[in-house]
Scaffold this active site. Sequence first.
Site, PDB file in Angstrom:
ATOM      1  N   ASP A  89      -1.557  48.157 -20.662  1.00 62.19           N
ATOM      2  CA  ASP A  89      -1.604  48.078 -22.122  1.00 62.19           C
ATOM      3  C   ASP A  89      -2.299  46.754 -22.430  1.00 62.19           C
ATOM      4  O   ASP A  89      -1.747  45.692 -22.174  1.00 62.19           O
ATOM      5  CB  ASP A  89      -0.170  48.094 -22.663  1.00 62.19           C
ATOM      6  CG  ASP A  89      -0.095  47.884 -24.169  1.00 62.19           C
ATOM      7  OD1 ASP A  89      -1.122  47.555 -24.784  1.00 62.19           O
ATOM      8  OD2 ASP A  89       1.017  48.041 -24.717  1.00 62.19           O
ATOM      9  N   ASP A 131      -1.458  52.800 -23.729  1.00 60.78           N
ATOM     10  CA  ASP A 131      -1.778  52.502 -22.333  1.00 60.78           C
ATOM     11  C   ASP A 131      -3.115  53.075 -21.922  1.00 60.78           C
ATOM     12  O   ASP A 131      -3.388  54.264 -22.120  1.00 60.78           O
ATOM     13  CB  ASP A 131      -0.668  53.038 -21.432  1.00 60.78           C
ATOM     14  CG  ASP A 131       0.586  52.206 -21.569  1.00 60.78           C
ATOM     15  OD1 ASP A 131       0.754  51.280 -20.765  1.00 60.78           O
ATOM     16  OD2 ASP A 131       1.359  52.449 -22.521  1.00 60.78           O
ATOM     17  N   LYS A 137       7.619  47.846 -21.929  1.00 57.20           N
ATOM     18  CA  LYS A 137       8.053  48.820 -20.921  1.00 57.20           C
ATOM     19  C   LYS A 137       6.868  49.137 -20.028  1.00 57.20           C
ATOM     20  O   LYS A 137       5.729  49.180 -20.482  1.00 57.20           O
ATOM     21  CB  LYS A 137       8.501  50.111 -21.615  1.00 57.20           C
ATOM     22  CG  LYS A 137       9.968  50.094 -22.010  1.00 57.20           C
ATOM     23  CD  LYS A 137      10.880  50.434 -20.848  1.00 57.20           C
ATOM     24  CE  LYS A 137      12.333  50.312 -21.262  1.00 57.20           C
ATOM     25  NZ  LYS A 137      13.200  49.820 -20.210  1.00 57.20           N
ATOM     26  N   TYR A 189      10.628  39.571 -21.618  1.00 54.43           N
ATOM     27  CA  TYR A 189      10.142  40.821 -22.175  1.00 54.43           C
ATOM     28  C   TYR A 189       8.619  40.884 -22.201  1.00 54.43           C
ATOM     29  O   TYR A 189       7.979  40.024 -22.771  1.00 54.43           O
ATOM     30  CB  TYR A 189      10.648  41.053 -23.610  1.00 54.43           C
ATOM     31  CG  TYR A 189      10.002  42.289 -24.186  1.00 54.43           C
ATOM     32  CD1 TYR A 189      10.378  43.542 -23.730  1.00 54.43           C
ATOM     33  CD2 TYR A 189       8.964  42.197 -25.098  1.00 54.43           C
ATOM     34  CE1 TYR A 189       9.750  44.672 -24.184  1.00 54.43           C
ATOM     35  CE2 TYR A 189       8.331  43.338 -25.565  1.00 54.43           C
ATOM     36  CZ  TYR A 189       8.737  44.569 -25.100  1.00 54.43           C
ATOM     37  OH  TYR A 189       8.105  45.692 -25.546  1.00 54.43           O
TER      38      TYR A 189
HETATM   39  P1  13P Z   1       4.811  49.568 -25.247  1.00 56.09           P
HETATM   40  O1  13P Z   1       5.623  49.172 -24.032  1.00 56.09           O
HETATM   41  O2  13P Z   1       4.236  50.938 -25.137  1.00 56.09           O
HETATM   42  O3  13P Z   1       3.783  48.519 -25.554  1.00 56.09           O
HETATM   43  O4  13P Z   1       5.821  49.652 -26.478  1.00 56.09           O
HETATM   44  C1  13P Z   1       6.511  48.493 -26.834  1.00 56.09           C
HETATM   45  C2  13P Z   1       7.408  48.653 -28.010  1.00 56.09           C
HETATM   46  O5  13P Z   1       8.091  47.703 -28.335  1.00 56.09           O
HETATM   47  C3  13P Z   1       7.478  49.919 -28.760  1.00 56.09           C
HETATM   48  O6  13P Z   1       8.356  49.835 -29.849  1.00 56.09           O
HETATM   49 MG    MG Z   2       2.141  48.004 -26.423  1.00 54.19          MG
HETATM   50 MG    MG Z   3       2.772  51.587 -23.850  1.00 57.13          MG
END
Ligand code: 13P
Ligand code: MG
Ligand code: MG
Length: 365
Positions: free
Chosen positions: A11, A53, A231, A228
């Site tokens: 990402d 992503d 994800k 953090y």
């Molecule tokens: P991503 O991990 O896809 O960037 O999403 C992060 C997020 O905080 C979505 O609410």
């Molecule tokens: Mg993101």
């Molecule tokens: Mg993502």
Amino acid sequence: MKVTLSVIKADIGGYVGHSASHPQIKDHARSILENAKKGKKIFDYEVLSCGDDLNLVLTHGRGEDSEEIHALAWRTFEECTEKARELKLYGVGQDLLSDTFSGNIKGLGPGFVEIEFEERESEPVIIFMADKTSPGAWNYTVYKIFADPFNTIGLVIDPSMHNGFYFDVLDVFEDKIVTFKTPEELYDMLVFVGTTEHYCVKDVRKEEGGEVVAASTTQKLNIMAGRYVGKDDPVLIVRAQHGFPAVGEILEPFTMPHLVEGWMRGSHRGPLMPVSFEHATPSRFDGPPRVIAAGFQLANGKLIGPRDHFDDPAFDEARKKANLVADYMRAHGPFEPHRLPLDEMEYTTLPEVKKRLEGRFKAVK
Ligand code: 13P
Ligand code: MG
Ligand code: MG
Ligand code: 13P
């Protein structure tokens, strides 16, 4: 002919918020990879996105962990990050945790999965890419495909699949791998792979230590960075047919939108919704978590495809069910099990709130 299939993803900035990858970013990635193809560095490539992503699908003859291939992906992400910066996309460079590349992309933030194999007479491959979830999301899927005869009839009636498969399971926290043979060790394996935030199926083989049939990204970004960083939206590659599960057996588990971790702020549980490429753009509460299925036939390393397997009315009911489950889970608001337990949340105010209220906790008399 030996081929390496590498899927490397990151990402590097979202459009809008965390919902999609910008078309100009994908075009830029394509132009870099087109040059690499012309320069014979790779056999072929495809650029796809699921949510925010950016997924680079590469075929080449350089084997797994090739410095040249990892450097190519890293340069692509760096250049795309510059474009994202110009467009002021959201979370520019989110998954690039380092300023420098030192030979291998492992530990630098992007997710990657690679399989080197002898290309069969016909080599169908399905690549699943998900957003707003994490690697443990595939445990259910891989179990269904390779170990559940109610999903995969080939386990019962195809003599070349009847002996079952070997699952290499990674302990994400200890960085250790244990191998289970199914069906013999099915119950032992389920003790572990049912704990999706701790154990991830890394790959599946027909013989112990032998040829890889399926493999997934298993990076845990949040652990790697100690803070953090989003994800680690995962990818799963599954090779199909002729002694391996049929394409339809590989797609079948997604008729059940199982609950996965991720969704809003990486801190919730919600259903994994199978969608077409066009609908791979999380919206409601930054979700629900989504998965696309890109199918390819390999032809001497060339990627013939992709086919958009979930762009099919056969998955309408799964999407409907996912939306119903999304309503039900959302109704819990900030309560578990919709919201993850505190130690699994990616954004957490717990230490601050605890500190502030320190003096107010009195011993019970
Ligand atoms: P991503 O991990 O896809 O960037 O999403 C992060 C997020 O905080 C979505 O609410
Ligand atoms: Mg993101
Ligand atoms: Mg993502
Ligand atoms: P074919 O006989 O068309 O190859 O189909 C076999 C199969 O695997 C169906 O899933």
